[in-house]
Design an enzyme around this catalytic site. Structure first.
Site, PDB file in Angstrom:
ATOM      1  N   ARG A  46       0.838  -1.196   0.000  1.00  0.00           N
ATOM      2  CA  ARG A  46       0.000   0.000   0.000  1.00  0.00           C
ATOM      3  C   ARG A  46       0.878   1.252   0.000  1.00  0.00           C
ATOM      4  O   ARG A  46       1.874   1.322   0.739  1.00  0.00           O
ATOM      5  CB  ARG A  46      -0.907   0.031   1.236  1.00  0.00           C
ATOM      6  CG  ARG A  46      -2.122  -0.882   1.138  1.00  0.00           C
ATOM      7  CD  ARG A  46      -3.115  -0.406   0.062  1.00  0.00           C
ATOM      8  NE  ARG A  46      -4.287  -1.254  -0.067  1.00  0.00           N
ATOM      9  CZ  ARG A  46      -4.385  -2.295  -0.909  1.00  0.00           C
ATOM     10  NH1 ARG A  46      -3.370  -2.644  -1.674  1.00  0.00           N
ATOM     11  NH2 ARG A  46      -5.513  -2.972  -0.986  1.00  0.00           N
ATOM     12  N   ASP A  48       4.722  -0.361  -6.754  1.00  0.00           N
ATOM     13  CA  ASP A  48       3.506  -0.734  -7.484  1.00  0.00           C
ATOM     14  C   ASP A  48       2.295  -0.048  -6.848  1.00  0.00           C
ATOM     15  O   ASP A  48       1.179  -0.208  -7.330  1.00  0.00           O
ATOM     16  CB  ASP A  48       3.340  -2.262  -7.442  1.00  0.00           C
ATOM     17  CG  ASP A  48       2.240  -2.752  -8.378  1.00  0.00           C
ATOM     18  OD1 ASP A  48       2.223  -2.333  -9.549  1.00  0.00           O
ATOM     19  OD2 ASP A  48       1.382  -3.540  -7.920  1.00  0.00           O
ATOM     20  N   GLU A  80      -2.538   7.224  -5.539  1.00  0.00           N
ATOM     21  CA  GLU A  80      -2.673   6.488  -6.800  1.00  0.00           C
ATOM     22  C   GLU A  80      -4.083   6.461  -7.389  1.00  0.00           C
ATOM     23  O   GLU A  80      -4.241   6.220  -8.587  1.00  0.00           O
ATOM     24  CB  GLU A  80      -2.201   5.038  -6.616  1.00  0.00           C
ATOM     25  CG  GLU A  80      -3.153   4.181  -5.789  1.00  0.00           C
ATOM     26  CD  GLU A  80      -2.653   2.739  -5.652  1.00  0.00           C
ATOM     27  OE1 GLU A  80      -1.526   2.549  -5.176  1.00  0.00           O
ATOM     28  OE2 GLU A  80      -3.399   1.832  -6.031  1.00  0.00           O
ATOM     29  N   HIS A  90      -0.082  -0.534  -9.936  1.00  0.00           N
ATOM     30  CA  HIS A  90      -0.801  -1.480  -9.067  1.00  0.00           C
ATOM     31  C   HIS A  90      -1.215  -2.738  -9.845  1.00  0.00           C
ATOM     32  O   HIS A  90      -2.382  -3.128  -9.851  1.00  0.00           O
ATOM     33  CB  HIS A  90      -2.035  -0.808  -8.430  1.00  0.00           C
ATOM     34  CG  HIS A  90      -2.371  -1.356  -7.080  1.00  0.00           C
ATOM     35  ND1 HIS A  90      -2.706  -0.567  -6.002  1.00  0.00           N
ATOM     36  CD2 HIS A  90      -2.427  -2.627  -6.624  1.00  0.00           C
ATOM     37  CE1 HIS A  90      -2.950  -1.327  -4.954  1.00  0.00           C
ATOM     38  NE2 HIS A  90      -2.784  -2.586  -5.307  1.00  0.00           N
TER      39      HIS A  90
HETATM   40  C1  COI Z   1      -5.677  -5.894  -3.167  1.00  0.00           C
HETATM   41  O1  COI Z   1      -6.093  -7.017  -3.459  1.00  0.00           O
HETATM   42  O2  COI Z   1      -5.909  -5.377  -2.074  1.00  0.00           O
HETATM   43  C2  COI Z   1      -4.912  -5.152  -4.160  1.00  0.00           C
HETATM   44  O3  COI Z   1      -4.051  -4.419  -3.790  1.00  0.00           O
HETATM   45  C3  COI Z   1      -5.328  -5.285  -5.591  1.00  0.00           C
HETATM   46  C4  COI Z   1      -5.886  -4.018  -6.157  1.00  0.00           C
HETATM   47  C5  COI Z   1      -6.430  -4.240  -7.522  1.00  0.00           C
HETATM   48  C6  COI Z   1      -6.867  -3.301  -5.301  1.00  0.00           C
END
Ligand code: COI
Length: 331
Positions: A234, A258, A263, A295
């Site tokens: 995160r 990432d 973001e 991400h």
């Molecule tokens: C998650 O699964 O929490 C991720 O970080 C994926 C994202 C597409 C929200």
């Protein structure tokens, strides 16, 4: 019973369609996000499915209650952006997908680290310019490095296995240690111990308010000179301004990010030709030793299929039985 799914991409659509057909349940899919202005669309649906890094605020759950929505099934794992107390207060259950593919994220983290260690993006650029010289971009081998894994849940454990396969020394820190890993003696006693020993710091923990900017100027100061940072967890865990300073001073040799704190207005949007109005992000993008990705660590066919199917099954379970294995509890 009928559901509405937001943020649905083309690559998810077939899974939604086949599930709806098999289960004989109506699932309306829309490509836009769940926001104040799109919220009216949930009227009359029992379940809402969504996948977004933006907020699910308290007001949203008041409207869910008004419109008769029983369950919000998010198609991802992290729930840091969901006001769970407001959901509970309005009688809306929230489910997530705790394990759609830990390997997807772990493999991507390692991929990015290897790129940093072997300067592949620098060489790609040089080769494109017909500059075929080697020096000074000599690489490093993982087996000679100590990898510090922060967070030893499913994703962290998958990463540990891969790093061990490369012969790296792996150390870890977690507020809630895993019994097996503890037996193996992988844990150090504190973040500070991990910072002092690790050549690579890789984040695999959820984001909480208490951990905002866990990696700040003080934390970077405690790390080894030339450390590498991998963040597929995160954005809020890293103070990006402090990271920029640490990159410029050489304290951090490279970073693969990432996720980024701001973001949600950037990642998974087509901003070609537009000026990005976030000076910190723009500065990050200018750094030669920073790999920014939007991400996508999760983004594999296995993960996408599981995210769609597990979230739909959870929504169905809540509507049929009042509960599901994937209910997210307030800690
Ligand atoms: C998650 O699964 O929490 C991720 O970080 C994926 C994202 C597409 C929200």
């Amino acid at each position: 019973m009928k559901f509405i799914a937001f943020n649905v991409r083309q690559d998810e659509q077939p899974y939604f369609e086949s599930w709806a057909q098999q289960n004989q349940i109506e699932v309306k899919t829309v490509s836009g996000s769940l926001t104040n202005s799109s919220l009216k669309q949930v009227d009359g649906y029992d379940g809402v499915l969504a996948l977004q890094t933006g907020k699910y605020p308290a007001e949203m759950f008041k409207d869910f209650k008004k419109y008769g929505v029983k369950v919000l099934s998010i198609r991802n794992v992290g729930t840091d952006n969901v006001d769970l107390a407001a959901a509970e207060a309005n009688g809306v259950l929230v489910t997530n997908v705790p394990a759609y593919s830990p390997n997807a994220i772990a493999e991507f983290s390692v991929t990015q680290l290897l790129q940093l260690l072997r300067n592949t993006t620098v060489f790609r650029q040089k080769v494109a310019e017909q500059d075929f010289r080697w020096a000074p971009y000599v690489g490093k081998e993982l087996r000679n490095l100590t990898v510090g894994v922060i967070g030893t849940g499913r994703i962290g454990r998958a990463a540990i296995n891969i790093y061990r396969g490369f012969g790296a020394k792996v150390i870890a820190y977690d507020l809630y240690p895993n019994a097996q890993l503890q037996k193996e003696g992988i844990y150090v006693a504190s973040y500070d111990d991990l910072f002092a020993q690790a050549d690579v710091v890789t984040l695999h923990m959820p984001a909480t308010a208490a951990d905002r900017h866990l990696l700040n100027a003080q934390a970077f100061a405690k790390m080894k000179k030339g450390v590498y940072l991998i963040n597929t967890a995160r954005g809020t865990l890293v103070d990006t301004q402090a990271l920029l300073a640490a990159l410029k001073s050489g304290k951090v040799a490279g970073a693969a990010l990432d996720t980024y704190e701001g973001e949600s207005s950037l990642f998974n949007h087509d901003l070609r030709g537009q000026q990005i109005k976030d000076p910190v992000f723009n500065e990050l993008m200018r750094q030669p030793n920073v790999l920014v990705t939007p991400h996508i660590a999760f983004y594999t066919t296995t993960a996408v299929e599981n995210m769609v199917l597990i979230s739909l099954n959870s929504a169905k379970s809540v509507c049929k039985t009042g509960t599901a294995e994937t209910i997210v509890k307030i800690h």
